[in-house]
Each structure stands twice: as C-alpha cells, then as structure tokens.
Design a protein around this motif. Structure first.
Motif, short mmCIF file in Angstrom:
data_model
loop_
_atom_site.label_atom_id
_atom_site.label_comp_id
_atom_site.label_asym_id
_atom_site.label_seq_id
_atom_site.Cartn_x
_atom_site.Cartn_y
_atom_site.Cartn_z
N THR A 34 8.13 -8.19 3.70
CA THR A 34 7.77 -6.92 3.06
C THR A 34 8.14 -6.94 1.58
O THR A 34 7.40 -6.44 0.74
N ASP A 80 0.95 2.77 -1.99
CA ASP A 80 -0.20 3.44 -1.37
C ASP A 80 -1.48 2.95 -2.04
O ASP A 80 -2.16 3.69 -2.76
N GLY A 85 -1.07 -2.49 0.00
CA GLY A 85 -0.04 -1.91 0.86
C GLY A 85 -0.58 -1.53 2.23
O GLY A 85 0.06 -1.79 3.25
N LEU A 119 0.41 -3.05 5.98
CA LEU A 119 0.86 -2.26 7.12
C LEU A 119 -0.04 -2.45 8.34
O LEU A 119 0.45 -2.70 9.45
N ALA A 160 8.64 0.84 4.15
CA ALA A 160 7.46 1.53 3.62
C ALA A 160 7.76 2.98 3.26
O ALA A 160 6.97 3.61 2.56
N VAL A 212 6.21 -0.57 -0.35
CA VAL A 212 4.83 -0.73 0.09
C VAL A 212 4.04 0.39 -0.58
O VAL A 212 4.13 1.56 -0.19
#
Length: 124
Positions: free
Chosen positions: A27, A89, A93, A97, A77, A87
């Motif tokens: 991540t 938007d 990202g 996810l 996130a 993470v």
C-alpha cells in the motif's frame, strides 16, 4: 491441546503476519512509478496468496493472510486526522483497492490443487 491444532494456529498466525506486512508495504509503494508500482504490488500479493495455497493444505492460512492484506489496505486507505491519505481518491487508488479485494477473494476461492479427483480408467 492437539499438536495438529497448534500447528494450524501457528501457521494461521504466520499467514496473518505475512499478509499484514505485505498489505502494509504494498500500500505504501503502490503509487511509486505508476502504474508499475501498482502492478508490482498486486504481483507480490498474488505470489504470497498463491504460495500459501500451494504450500499449506486447506484454505485457512491463505484466508487469514488475505484478510490481513485487506485489513492493512483498508486501514491505510482511511484518512488521518490531518486529512492526508495513502490511497488517494483517484483512478490509481480505486484500482488498488478494487484489484486487491478481487485478487484476495479469487486466491481464496480458487479450487485447491490437491482436491482434484482422479478420473476413472486412468493410471496414476
């Protein structure tokens, strides 16, 4: 306690730690050198889960590792108090996810290589 049960609990614990660490590291690095960081992170997660599915009988250890990956990705996130996020938007990202979740579910749901029934009339 049965030693077999202790072994399964120990293996699940190792899977949880490995999954959490892999989720944490990937991540942090998924945005490095787009899109190659994302692809490399997904390949690392796939390798971990596929390796656990092949090395350990049953789905328990791979499931625990997949849940740990998803937990690490999900927690990272979330926005922190200052509003910053790991993470973003954006397309990268959201791809991170969704692809991580699909990969984890797919790895756990994949049929076990040890559970293939033998066809009648074939020699082993």
């Amino acid at each position: 306690m049965d030693t077999h049960l202790l072994g399964r609990i120990g293996a699940a614990l190792v899977g949880a730690i490995a999954g959490g660490l892999v989720g944490l590291v990937t991540t942090f690095t998924h945005r490095q050198l787009p899109p190659w960081g994302l692809i490399a992170g997904l390949l690392v997660i796939a390798a971990l889960l596929a390796g656990l599915r092949l090395a350990v009988a049953g789905r328990l250890v791979a499931t625990v590792a997949a849940l740990a990956v998803l937990a690490a990705v999900g927690v990272l996130a979330l926005p922190v108090g200052s509003g910053s996020v790991l993470v973003a938007d954006d397309e990268l990202g959201w791809t991170w996810l969704v692809a991580t979740a699909v990969l984890c579910v797919g790895a756990v749901a994949w049929p076990s290589p040890r559970a293939r029934p033998e066809r009648p009339g074939t020699d082993a």
